[in-house]
Design a protein around this motif. Structure first.
Motif, PDB file in Angstrom:
ATOM      1  N   ASP A  28     -36.408  -1.690   8.524  1.00  0.00           N
ATOM      2  CA  ASP A  28     -36.882  -1.110   9.473  1.00  0.00           C
ATOM      3  C   ASP A  28     -35.904  -0.348  10.838  1.00  0.00           C
ATOM      4  N   ARG A  29     -35.463   0.187  11.541  1.00  0.00           N
ATOM      5  CA  ARG A  29     -34.618  -0.227  12.617  1.00  0.00           C
ATOM      6  C   ARG A  29     -34.261  -1.142  14.004  1.00  0.00           C
ATOM      7  N   THR A  58     -27.798  11.583   7.327  1.00  0.00           N
ATOM      8  CA  THR A  58     -28.212  11.668   8.651  1.00  0.00           C
ATOM      9  C   THR A  58     -29.084  11.066   9.793  1.00  0.00           C
ATOM     10  N   TRP A  60     -30.621   9.155  11.314  1.00  0.00           N
ATOM     11  CA  TRP A  60     -32.214   7.956  10.847  1.00  0.00           C
ATOM     12  C   TRP A  60     -32.617   8.188  12.822  1.00  0.00           C
ATOM     13  N   HIS A  61     -34.211   9.258  12.217  1.00  0.00           N
ATOM     14  CA  HIS A  61     -34.896   9.081  13.757  1.00  0.00           C
ATOM     15  C   HIS A  61     -36.046   8.647  13.456  1.00  0.00           C
ATOM     16  N   ASP A  62     -36.054   8.435  12.701  1.00  0.00           N
ATOM     17  CA  ASP A  62     -37.734   7.468  12.009  1.00  0.00           C
ATOM     18  C   ASP A  62     -37.675   6.180  12.421  1.00  0.00           C
ATOM     19  N   ARG A  63     -37.549   5.834  12.920  1.00  0.00           N
ATOM     20  CA  ARG A  63     -37.324   4.146  13.640  1.00  0.00           C
ATOM     21  C   ARG A  63     -37.850   3.205  12.697  1.00  0.00           C
ATOM     22  N   HIS A  64     -39.302   3.754  11.420  1.00  0.00           N
ATOM     23  CA  HIS A  64     -40.183   3.332  10.766  1.00  0.00           C
ATOM     24  C   HIS A  64     -39.571   3.163   9.687  1.00  0.00           C
ATOM     25  N   ALA A  65     -38.736   4.059   9.310  1.00  0.00           N
ATOM     26  CA  ALA A  65     -38.352   4.174   7.982  1.00  0.00           C
ATOM     27  C   ALA A  65     -37.627   2.948   6.805  1.00  0.00           C
ATOM     28  N   PRO A  66     -37.501   2.633   6.090  1.00  0.00           N
ATOM     29  CA  PRO A  66     -36.968   1.831   5.608  1.00  0.00           C
ATOM     30  C   PRO A  66     -35.379   2.761   5.384  1.00  0.00           C
ATOM     31  N   LEU A  67     -34.598   1.383   5.154  1.00  0.00           N
ATOM     32  CA  LEU A  67     -33.286   1.880   4.399  1.00  0.00           C
ATOM     33  C   LEU A  67     -33.281   1.408   3.060  1.00  0.00           C
ATOM     34  N   PRO A  68     -32.899   3.175   2.375  1.00  0.00           N
ATOM     35  CA  PRO A  68     -32.791   2.673   1.160  1.00  0.00           C
ATOM     36  C   PRO A  68     -32.419   1.421  -0.170  1.00  0.00           C
TER      37      PRO A  68
END
Length: 82
Positions: A28-29, A58, A60-68
């Motif tokens: 995540d971020r 795009t 990266w707004h969502d700090r919790h979104a994992p990098l694919p």
């Protein structure tokens, strides 16, 4: 291990001492920033604290979104203009 490509621009490039890097997918971020700071030091950490991040173009707004896996992250520090 699946990875993500990191591309550094302007002050981030200078602080990292390189133009690109690879990190593990799934971070995540906060994990992303921690990993790059661990590798390249507090100078890069200070840049990352104020940088913007684009994941495959795009924001990266969502700090919790994992990098694919296979993604590209552009690290864009604030730019000065005049």
């Amino acid at each position: 291990m699946e990875s993500v490509t990191v591309r550094y621009f302007a002050g981030a490039r200078a602080a990292a001492g390189r133009t690109s890097d690879a990190v593990p997918a799934g971070l995540d971020r906060d994990g992303f920033v921690t990993e790059l700071t661990r590798r390249h030091g507090d100078g890069l950490g200070r840049v990352l604290a104020v940088a913007s991040f684009l994941v495959d173009g795009t924001v990266w707004h969502d700090r919790h979104a994992p990098l694919p896996a296979g993604a590209t992250v552009d690290v864009l520090p604030p730019f000065a203009g005049g």
